[in-house]
Design an enzyme around this catalytic site. Sequence first.
Site, short mmCIF file in Angstrom:
data_model
loop_
_atom_site.label_atom_id
_atom_site.label_comp_id
_atom_site.label_asym_id
_atom_site.label_seq_id
_atom_site.Cartn_x
_atom_site.Cartn_y
_atom_site.Cartn_z
CG ASP A 283 2.57 2.92 -8.66
OD1 ASP A 283 1.75 4.06 -8.28
OD2 ASP A 283 1.73 1.65 -9.36
CB CYS B 134 5.70 -7.01 -9.96
SG CYS B 134 6.79 -6.37 -11.31
#
Length: 373
Positions: free
Chosen positions: A201, A357
């Site tokens: 990720d 995020c």
Amino acid sequence: MAAPSAATEKAAEPLVSPVSSHNEWDPLEEVIVGRLDGATIPSKHPVVACNLPPWAARLQGLAASCRYPRKMVEEAQRELDQFIALLRSLGITVRRPDAVDHGQRFGTPDWSSHGFCNTCPRDSMLVIGDEIIETPMAWPCRYFETHSYRTLLKDYFRRGARWTAAPRPQLTDALFEADFTVPADGEPMRYILTEFEPVFDAADFVRAGRDLFVTRSNVTNEMGISWLRRHLGPGYRIHEIESRCRAPMHIDTTFIPLSPGKALINPEYIDVDRLPDILKSWDILVAPEPNPIDERVLRITSMCGKWLNMNVLMVDEKRVIVERHHTDMLRALERWGFEPIPCDLMHYAPFGGSFHCATLDIRRRGTLESYFP
């Protein structure tokens, strides 16, 4: 001989990439912000469950592939709209992914899944300079997540950006350790991922010019780190940050560079004495304990650990967007010489995170530099 056409002359002009971001702190000019539309609770899978407390994993398994409750979406959307308005008031261009029905089922010859959401562009794409890299994520429910960003990616590419996709993983059972259990305190660290293929990720990496920092985790394996290291080549160095978290996932609640010479660390997950030697010349700022969250539903439904007070977004070297609830973090940042901008985004946690995020830096005004010897 015919004169060149206007179209030919235009094609010959060098393109100036709209994508340019080298670190976490240069003045932010353009950003992608995630979207809540169509959000679906992640499909049941061991790689999802291993990052949740056992009781939460059981609940998640029961609700897997269902829509998020409307009330949760509405509360998060209200805060997200305010965050976007704040970014625009600061002169920052905000781009959004397409709305997608994440409840649709998809699959490969080996497995099938429903989707999740596109709330966190920081996970699925990594910006290095003028290049956007689509990452090979380990959660099956996120396999096609970057498709919701394709309108933006094609626009950036046509205007001069480099666009790369890491090898799409197979995500067969061979990638995951059978009967995996989270290591208890005192046990040797172990991860659910094998080294069957490269997966990572983007949110397990943070950037400081020619140096990147990464945590190996339950979504990023050594093969994934090696792929990125080779892809970037000798002009960059990747340093591993050792985390004491028993179920690690994403570096931006563990270690985050805030400005040249200053990095914020999580005292629960980081042993300062075991940081890479390259950081010895930097000021290491220890994050204060997060302020308690009184809202019981948030404590139960958050997909993140308690350290979301660290999940901040730098507007530039001084200004930083911070969750309004975390007053101890606001005060600490002021003491360290920053100018915190309070904003609400607590109800975004059930969808995957907070300010860092929820965003992807597309353009920061600055050049590629080395901040270490």
